[in-house]
Design a protein around this motif. Structure first.
Motif, short mmCIF file in Angstrom:
data_model
loop_
_atom_site.label_atom_id
_atom_site.label_comp_id
_atom_site.label_asym_id
_atom_site.label_seq_id
_atom_site.Cartn_x
_atom_site.Cartn_y
_atom_site.Cartn_z
N LEU A 99 51.24 65.84 198.68
CA LEU A 99 51.27 65.04 197.46
C LEU A 99 51.90 65.84 196.31
O LEU A 99 52.71 65.31 195.55
CB LEU A 99 49.86 64.57 197.09
N GLN A 102 55.58 65.90 196.84
CA GLN A 102 56.22 64.64 196.43
C GLN A 102 56.32 64.56 194.91
O GLN A 102 57.31 64.05 194.38
CB GLN A 102 55.44 63.44 196.98
N ILE A 140 56.18 61.59 201.59
CA ILE A 140 55.35 60.39 201.73
C ILE A 140 55.10 60.10 203.21
O ILE A 140 53.96 59.79 203.61
CB ILE A 140 56.02 59.18 201.04
N ILE A 143 52.56 62.55 204.44
CA ILE A 143 51.19 62.22 204.03
C ILE A 143 50.61 61.17 204.96
O ILE A 143 49.46 61.28 205.41
CB ILE A 143 51.17 61.74 202.56
#
Length: 167
Positions: A99, A102, A140, A143
């Motif tokens: 995260l 990103q 993403i 994740i």
């Protein structure tokens, strides 16, 4: 080890993070007075790529270090299949780091817009289109895959605990 689906998820995450080292996040093509120059945002810096050579313009070590740490943890996590609770904790840490990665990618995407505005102000007859890449969404995807691995590892742990009660 490889027969578990969560191991494949973690392997795909490691491969995607490894690919992020070699592909640019953002490409800015600058055309000015008949000459062209490309700026590529890589994990460790913004490079100026011309026909003759490439040189680093701006250093971005924090994104590169975060990517390196995330890659090492994801690769190391594949081989912890005998220690499921440690693997679960590392999956959670990986999701937080991905995260953050990103967020760095999004930050540098917006900074690329500022670089384009600055270039357009300094050169009157220049054009600088921004080229986005598929690499922008790799964190993403990582994740999501790490979450799926996390759920699979928890499912395995619950299965092992239920079989221990039967004995």
């Amino acid at each position: 080890m490889i027969q578990r689906i969560q191991t494949l998820y973690l392997l795909i995450v490691a491969v995607l993070l490894f690919l992020m080292f070699f592909f640019p996040v953002v490409t800015i093509d600058v055309f000015s007075n008949g000459s062209s120059e490309a700026l590529e945002m890589m994990p460790f810096g913004l490079k100026s790529v011309t026909a003759e050579a490439s040189q680093k313009v701006v250093s971005t070590p924090y994104m590169g270090i975060l990517l390196l740490i995330t890659f090492i943890i994801s690769f190391f996590n594949i081989f912890l299949y005998r220690h499921r609770w440690v693997q679960i904790r590392f999956c959670f840490v990986m999701m937080v780091l991905e995260l953050g990665l990103q967020l760095y990618v999004a930050y540098y995407l917006f900074k690329a817009g500022d670089v384009v505005k600055e270039l357009n102000m300094t050169m009157a007859d220049s054009a600088a289109p921004i080229g986005y890449s598929l690499v922008d969404i790799f964190p993403i995807i990582c994740i999501i895959l790490t979450y799926l691995a996390f759920k699979g590892i928890i499912r395995d742990e619950m299965l092992v605990r239920s079989l221990d009660r039967i004995r």
